[in-house]
Write a protein that holds these residues in place. Structure first.
Motif, PDB file in Angstrom:
ATOM      1  N   MET A 103       0.840  -1.200   0.000  1.00 30.04           N
ATOM      2  CA  MET A 103       0.000   0.000   0.000  1.00 30.04           C
ATOM      3  C   MET A 103       0.870   1.244   0.000  1.00 30.04           C
ATOM      4  SD  MET A 103      -3.064  -0.666   2.744  1.00 30.04           S
ATOM      5  CE  MET A 103      -4.339  -1.901   2.491  1.00 30.04           C
ATOM      6  N   ASN A 104       0.421   2.298  -0.695  1.00 25.38           N
ATOM      7  CA  ASN A 104       1.173   3.550  -0.658  1.00 25.38           C
ATOM      8  C   ASN A 104       0.947   4.257   0.676  1.00 25.38           C
ATOM      9  OD1 ASN A 104      -1.283   4.991  -0.826  1.00 25.38           O
ATOM     10  ND2 ASN A 104      -1.145   5.197  -3.049  1.00 25.38           N
ATOM     11  N   VAL A 105       1.617   5.381   0.856  1.00 28.73           N
ATOM     12  CA  VAL A 105       1.570   6.113   2.121  1.00 28.73           C
ATOM     13  C   VAL A 105       0.139   6.491   2.490  1.00 28.73           C
ATOM     14  CG1 VAL A 105       2.187   8.322   3.195  1.00 28.73           C
ATOM     15  CG2 VAL A 105       3.949   6.952   2.034  1.00 28.73           C
ATOM     16  N   PHE A 106      -0.596   7.061   1.530  1.00 29.62           N
ATOM     17  CA  PHE A 106      -1.973   7.482   1.792  1.00 29.62           C
ATOM     18  C   PHE A 106      -2.804   6.300   2.289  1.00 29.62           C
ATOM     19  CE2 PHE A 106      -6.381   8.212   0.892  1.00 29.62           C
ATOM     20  CZ  PHE A 106      -6.595   9.557   1.148  1.00 29.62           C
ATOM     21  N   ASP A 107      -2.715   5.176   1.597  1.00 29.36           N
ATOM     22  CA  ASP A 107      -3.548   4.030   1.941  1.00 29.36           C
ATOM     23  C   ASP A 107      -3.132   3.383   3.258  1.00 29.36           C
ATOM     24  OD1 ASP A 107      -5.140   4.356  -0.280  1.00 29.36           O
ATOM     25  OD2 ASP A 107      -3.976   2.974  -1.528  1.00 29.36           O
ATOM     26  N   ASN A 108      -1.832   3.442   3.591  1.00 31.09           N
ATOM     27  CA  ASN A 108      -1.392   2.938   4.891  1.00 31.09           C
ATOM     28  C   ASN A 108      -2.028   3.730   6.021  1.00 31.09           C
ATOM     29  OD1 ASN A 108       0.838   0.791   5.549  1.00 31.09           O
ATOM     30  ND2 ASN A 108       1.362   1.570   3.503  1.00 31.09           N
ATOM     31  N   VAL A 109      -2.091   5.041   5.860  1.00 33.23           N
ATOM     32  CA  VAL A 109      -2.697   5.882   6.900  1.00 33.23           C
ATOM     33  C   VAL A 109      -4.216   5.712   6.892  1.00 33.23           C
ATOM     34  CG1 VAL A 109      -2.976   8.244   7.747  1.00 33.23           C
ATOM     35  CG2 VAL A 109      -0.777   7.515   6.784  1.00 33.23           C
ATOM     36  N   ALA A 110      -4.802   5.647   5.690  1.00 31.44           N
ATOM     37  CA  ALA A 110      -6.256   5.515   5.563  1.00 31.44           C
ATOM     38  C   ALA A 110      -6.759   4.194   6.131  1.00 31.44           C
ATOM     39  CB  ALA A 110      -6.662   5.633   4.099  1.00 31.44           C
ATOM     40  N   PHE A 111      -5.900   3.183   6.141  1.00 33.19           N
ATOM     41  CA  PHE A 111      -6.311   1.850   6.605  1.00 33.19           C
ATOM     42  C   PHE A 111      -6.905   1.907   8.008  1.00 33.19           C
ATOM     43  CE2 PHE A 111      -5.368  -2.406   8.395  1.00 33.19           C
ATOM     44  CZ  PHE A 111      -6.076  -3.177   7.488  1.00 33.19           C
ATOM     45  N   ALA A 112      -6.309   2.726   8.868  1.00 32.80           N
ATOM     46  CA  ALA A 112      -6.804   2.847  10.242  1.00 32.80           C
ATOM     47  C   ALA A 112      -8.204   3.440  10.281  1.00 32.80           C
ATOM     48  CB  ALA A 112      -5.844   3.718  11.064  1.00 32.80           C
ATOM     49  N   MET A 113      -8.544   4.267   9.294  1.00 36.15           N
ATOM     50  CA  MET A 113      -9.873   4.872   9.247  1.00 36.15           C
ATOM     51  C   MET A 113     -10.900   3.924   8.639  1.00 36.15           C
ATOM     52  SD  MET A 113      -9.189   8.870   8.409  1.00 36.15           S
ATOM     53  CE  MET A 113     -10.831   9.274   9.026  1.00 36.15           C
ATOM     54  N   HIS A 114     -10.479   3.133   7.661  1.00 37.64           N
ATOM     55  CA  HIS A 114     -11.397   2.145   7.081  1.00 37.64           C
ATOM     56  C   HIS A 114     -11.888   1.176   8.157  1.00 37.64           C
ATOM     57  CE1 HIS A 114     -11.169   3.241   2.884  1.00 37.64           C
ATOM     58  NE2 HIS A 114      -9.844   3.202   2.901  1.00 37.64           N
ATOM     59  N   ILE A 115     -10.988   0.833   9.077  1.00 37.87           N
ATOM     60  CA  ILE A 115     -11.324  -0.126  10.139  1.00 37.87           C
ATOM     61  C   ILE A 115     -12.485   0.386  10.992  1.00 37.87           C
ATOM     62  CG2 ILE A 115     -10.476  -1.137  12.305  1.00 37.87           C
ATOM     63  CD1 ILE A 115      -7.768  -1.483  10.931  1.00 37.87           C
ATOM     64  N   VAL A 116     -12.527   1.709  11.224  1.00 40.45           N
ATOM     65  CA  VAL A 116     -13.588   2.264  12.078  1.00 40.45           C
ATOM     66  C   VAL A 116     -14.792   2.732  11.261  1.00 40.45           C
ATOM     67  CG1 VAL A 116     -11.936   2.907  13.857  1.00 40.45           C
ATOM     68  CG2 VAL A 116     -12.562   4.595  12.125  1.00 40.45           C
ATOM     69  N   GLY A 117     -14.788   2.460   9.944  1.00 39.30           N
ATOM     70  CA  GLY A 117     -15.951   2.757   9.123  1.00 39.30           C
ATOM     71  C   GLY A 117     -16.119   4.206   8.718  1.00 39.30           C
ATOM     72  N   ALA A 118     -15.018   4.955   8.606  1.00 36.76           N
ATOM     73  CA  ALA A 118     -15.099   6.364   8.207  1.00 36.76           C
ATOM     74  C   ALA A 118     -15.524   6.480   6.744  1.00 36.76           C
ATOM     75  CB  ALA A 118     -13.745   7.032   8.413  1.00 36.76           C
ATOM     76  N   SER A 119     -16.162   7.593   6.412  1.00 39.55           N
ATOM     77  CA  SER A 119     -16.581   7.829   5.027  1.00 39.55           C
ATOM     78  C   SER A 119     -15.379   8.174   4.167  1.00 39.55           C
ATOM     79  CB  SER A 119     -17.583   8.988   4.976  1.00 39.55           C
ATOM     80  OG  SER A 119     -16.945  10.209   5.297  1.00 39.55           O
ATOM     81  N   ASN A 120     -15.511   8.019   2.844  1.00 46.63           N
ATOM     82  CA  ASN A 120     -14.414   8.336   1.931  1.00 46.63           C
ATOM     83  C   ASN A 120     -14.019   9.805   2.034  1.00 46.63           C
ATOM     84  OD1 ASN A 120     -14.184   5.728   0.948  1.00 46.63           O
ATOM     85  ND2 ASN A 120     -15.651   6.068  -0.717  1.00 46.63           N
ATOM     86  N   HIS A 121     -15.004  10.689   2.190  1.00 44.87           N
ATOM     87  CA  HIS A 121     -14.700  12.120   2.316  1.00 44.87           C
ATOM     88  C   HIS A 121     -13.898  12.394   3.579  1.00 44.87           C
ATOM     89  CE1 HIS A 121     -15.106  16.458   2.261  1.00 44.87           C
ATOM     90  NE2 HIS A 121     -15.578  16.404   3.498  1.00 44.87           N
ATOM     91  N   GLU A 122     -14.319  11.811   4.697  1.00 45.88           N
ATOM     92  CA  GLU A 122     -13.611  12.011   5.961  1.00 45.88           C
ATOM     93  C   GLU A 122     -12.194  11.461   5.863  1.00 45.88           C
ATOM     94  OE1 GLU A 122     -14.311  11.242  10.757  1.00 45.88           O
ATOM     95  OE2 GLU A 122     -15.432  10.062   9.277  1.00 45.88           O
ATOM     96  N   ILE A 123     -12.045  10.325   5.208  1.00 45.78           N
ATOM     97  CA  ILE A 123     -10.715   9.738   5.039  1.00 45.78           C
ATOM     98  C   ILE A 123      -9.811  10.674   4.244  1.00 45.78           C
ATOM     99  CG2 ILE A 123      -9.455   7.873   3.861  1.00 45.78           C
ATOM    100  CD1 ILE A 123     -11.793   6.014   4.716  1.00 45.78           C
ATOM    101  N   ARG A 124     -10.304  11.197   3.134  1.00 49.86           N
ATOM    102  CA  ARG A 124      -9.479  12.103   2.313  1.00 49.86           C
ATOM    103  C   ARG A 124      -9.020  13.322   3.116  1.00 49.86           C
ATOM    104  NH1 ARG A 124     -13.398  10.920  -1.609  1.00 49.86           N
ATOM    105  NH2 ARG A 124     -14.461  12.912  -1.211  1.00 49.86           N
TER     106      ARG A 124
END
Length: 235
Positions: A103-124
């Protein structure tokens, strides 16, 4: 249930002991209180009990005796289903980075947010903010193997920050980076602490402890032998 952290310590141990099945007394009768907004170094020689102390806080291990509360949760009576809720209140930074290599840098950081069910907008929005804070905004699409050790650790720090935790636990976060990077990482943690996040950091680097004037708790043979808490209190 979580409680109001303005009146409760972020971490509290009361008479806590942990003995492993091997008979090793890892933690003995520890009493400690860490309040909201503190930055605390945890030091001690190898085998002093630092790893067990941290594992008890993360509920990776259970105490044999005593009471532990973390971010308003009573770990002594914690049910299995509550453990993910506890861990969402903390960010963890590891010595060995633990980035996902595919995974690239963005996706490594975003992974923690996907786990808690954050929206795509909030993740960005939140990932961009976290990467900016650790000065890696221009590395979002880079892969981990394209980064220096210090940069990889800053990605790990961004991942720990992205869900706005009340507490960051940093387990030897400078152990695999050079001295200059070490100071940069602790400076970042100090800045995050100034914004209100409680920081608990295990380190063997006495230069960092000396140069950053934070509270220091020293463990030896499972016991707290020194604690320069405000007012010169010792435990």
């Amino acid at each position: 249930m979580s409680t109001d952290l303005s009146t409760k310590p972020v971490i509290e141990f009361r008479g806590v002991s942990k003995t492993y099945a091997t008979g090793t007394h890892a933690i003995e009768d520890v009493n400690i209180r860490i309040n909201k907004g503190e930055f605390v170094f945890v030091v001690g020689s190898s085998g002093a009990g630092k790893s067990t102390f941290m594992k008890l806080i993360m509920h990776e291990e259970k105490a044999n005796t005593g009471l532990i509360t973390v971010n308003g949760y009573n770990l002594t009576r914690m049910k299995r289903k509550q453990i993910p809720l506890l861990r969402r209140t903390m960010g963890i930074v590891f010595q060995d980075f633990r980035l996902i290599p595919t995974m690239n840098v963005f996706d490594n950081v975003a992974f923690a947010m996907h786990i808690v069910g954050a929206s795509n907008h909030e993740i960005r929005v939140k990932v961009a903010k976290a990467l900016s804070l650790v000065e890696l905004g221009d590395k979002a699409r880079a892969m981990p193997n394209e980064l220096s050790g210090g940069e990889q650790q800053r990605v790990g720090l961004a991942r720990a920050l992205v869900n706005n935790p009340d507490l960051i636990i940093a387990d030897e976060p400078t152990g695999n980076v050079d001295p200059n990077m070490s100071y940069g990482i602790v400076s970042l943690l100090t800045e995050i602490n100034r914004r209100g996040t409680t920081i608990l950091m295990v380190t063997h680097d006495h230069n960092l402890v000396r140069d950053f004037h934070h509270r220091v708790i020293m463990l030896d043979k499972g016991k707290i032998v020194a604690d320069n808490a405000a007012g010169g209190e010792s435990v």
